[in-house]
Design an enzyme around this catalytic site. Structure first.
Site, short mmCIF file in Angstrom:
data_model
loop_
_atom_site.label_atom_id
_atom_site.label_comp_id
_atom_site.label_asym_id
_atom_site.label_seq_id
_atom_site.Cartn_x
_atom_site.Cartn_y
_atom_site.Cartn_z
NE ARG A 1 61.13 68.95 27.57
CZ ARG A 1 60.38 67.92 27.29
NH1 ARG A 1 59.06 68.03 27.27
NH2 ARG A 1 60.88 66.75 27.01
N GLY A 2 61.51 69.27 23.90
CA GLY A 2 61.02 68.07 23.22
C GLY A 2 61.04 68.29 21.72
CB ALA A 3 62.08 66.01 19.00
CG ASP B 1 65.84 64.73 21.49
OD1 ASP B 1 66.02 63.77 22.27
OD2 ASP B 1 65.07 65.66 21.73
CE LYS C 1 67.01 65.43 27.79
NZ LYS C 1 67.81 66.64 27.49
O1 MRU Z 1 66.09 68.45 26.48
P1 MRU Z 1 64.71 68.09 26.05
O2 MRU Z 1 63.76 67.97 27.18
O3 MRU Z 1 64.19 68.97 24.95
O4 MRU Z 1 64.91 66.67 25.46
C1 MRU Z 1 63.99 66.10 24.63
C2 MRU Z 1 63.41 64.95 25.26
O5 MRU Z 1 62.50 65.13 26.03
C3 MRU Z 1 63.84 63.62 25.01
O6 MRU Z 1 65.08 63.32 24.66
C4 MRU Z 1 62.75 62.85 24.37
O7 MRU Z 1 62.81 61.57 24.78
C5 MRU Z 1 62.72 62.97 22.89
S1 MRU Z 1 61.95 64.38 22.35
C6 MRU Z 1 60.45 63.78 21.97
#
Ligand code: MRU
Length: 369
Positions: A54-56, A248, A259
């Site tokens: 997960r994470g962008a 994201d 998030k």
């Molecule tokens: O739902 P996720 O864990 O994929 O969400 C992404 C995130 O962890 C955050 O929103 C984050 O701060 C940005 S992604 C680098």
């Protein structure tokens, strides 16, 4: 970044068989460090959808390798239609992170039109590796640019620890390496600047408690876990010098989706004159969008993620999921919210720190004018 002293990226081609891609399965952190092998397109789809990754940035890199996997398994008679269908399946997994569709479209642009299957496969592999390498390098540069902000605050505080609050996990686990929000933190720590990080636990999935705290522990950075509602209180009492979060999807006008709960931190920061920075590689910017509230699609996930919580059982040390309330209680689970540009102090990109507006962002990325 380091895990028990050994350097890892979050995704990599298997050493003796690059047709298999390996990832760190984040569902088991911080208790178990599990490496998962992805071999077929469906493995990539579920790894993204079910948040093994997960994470962008990492979603983008995983999707790029997913397209390589699709190229690897393209039946001769189907060709481009198979690749387009694979692209659609990957893009549909999670709607908010821009990096996902950005990476898939970049792959399509690179490989569609190449008739020779071996050549197409080679190009798909090279493009996936390039996207992963760029993601790591851009995050490293974000660290260099963001370091200046922490240095300044440290000087002002005469070497007293700089208190930084972060939400969710925009650390190296959310990218290929370094992270976005954490990259300046790692850079400052390496420079010997004393700092301390307030880690929002980030319900419902607890990315802060499970991932950010684990990363900081691995890097020996002083940190404290807090519940999501604590940030405002800490800011009112002068215990936060700076907020850094990730994103994201960000509009060309500087509205930032991140998030769920980020907006509330930005409001509290504004009310207490605490600088609120967003760190992101340009692959997160959606240059087609101007109004984040109206235009950014917000992922809605299962209400079960709110009702249940998972962790290590103190009884038998096994990973366990428990129900917090009544099974009948309805729950809603929005994954992200949008922080309007007016609440953002600056956007830390790989090319420098932009003001949260179109003119400033374009001055760093004139190719999108
Ligand atoms: O739902 P996720 O864990 O994929 O969400 C992404 C995130 O962890 C955050 O929103 C984050 O701060 C940005 S992604 C680098």
């Amino acid at each position: 970044m380091n895990v028990n002293g050994k350097h890892y990226r979050t995704i990599w081609p298997k050493q003796d068989n690059p047709q298999i891609i390996e990832i760190i399965d984040q569902r088991f952190l911080p208790h178990n460090f599990v490496v998962e092998e992805l071999a077929g397109l469906d493995d990539f789809v579920s790894a993204i959808r079910d948040m093994h990754v997960r994470g962008a940035g990492l979603i983008g890199a995983t999707a790029a390798f997913g397209m390589y996997c699709a190229a690897l398994h393209t039946p001769q008679e189907k060709g481009e239609s198979f690749l387009k269908e694979a692209a659609r399946k990957l893009i549909d997994t999670r709607p908010t992170a821009k990096n996902l569709s950005w990476a898939v479209r970049r792959q399509l642009a690179a490989i569609l039109g190449i008739a020779d299957a071996a050549e197409r496969l080679k190009k798909a592999y090279e493009t996936a590796c390039l996207i992963a390498d760029e993601d790591a390098e851009y995050c490293r540069r974000i660290g260099e640019h963001g370091l200046g902000i922490i240095r300044e605050i440290s000087k002002r505080k005469n070497g007293e620890p700089v208190n930084i609050l972060t939400h969710c996990n925009a650390g190296w686990l959310a990218f290929v390496d370094y992270g976005s929000a954490t990259a300046p933190i790692y850079a400052a720590h390496q420079e010997g600047i004393p700092l301390h990080v307030w880690v929002d636990e980030t319900r419902p999935w607890n990315q802060g408690a499970k991932l950010t705290a684990w990363e900081l522990f691995q890097e020996n950075i002083d940190h404290t876990l807090i519940v999501d509602n604590t940030g405002g209180h800490l800011m009112q009492h002068g215990q936060v010098d700076l907020v850094i979060v990730g994103s994201d999807r960000t509009t060309r006008t500087g509205d930032v989706a991140n998030k769920i709960g980020t907006y509330l931190k930005a409001l509290a920061a504004k009310d207490n004159n605490v600088p609120f920075y967003v760190a992101l590689p340009s692959s997160t910017i959606d240059w087609d969008l101007c109004d984040g509230l109206q235009e950014i699609p917000i992922e809605k996930r299962s209400g079960d993620e709110v009702k249940f919580i998972s962790g290590l059982s103190t009884k038998d040390q096994a990973l366990t999921t428990v129900l917090c309330g009544l099974p009948e209680t309805p729950a809603v689970n929005y994954g992200f919210d949008v922080t309007p540009a007016r609440l953002v102090t600056g956007i830390i990109t790989e090319r420098g720190i932009a003001e949260p507006n179109e003119k400033s962002l374009l001055s760093f990325f004139p190719e999108y004018s």
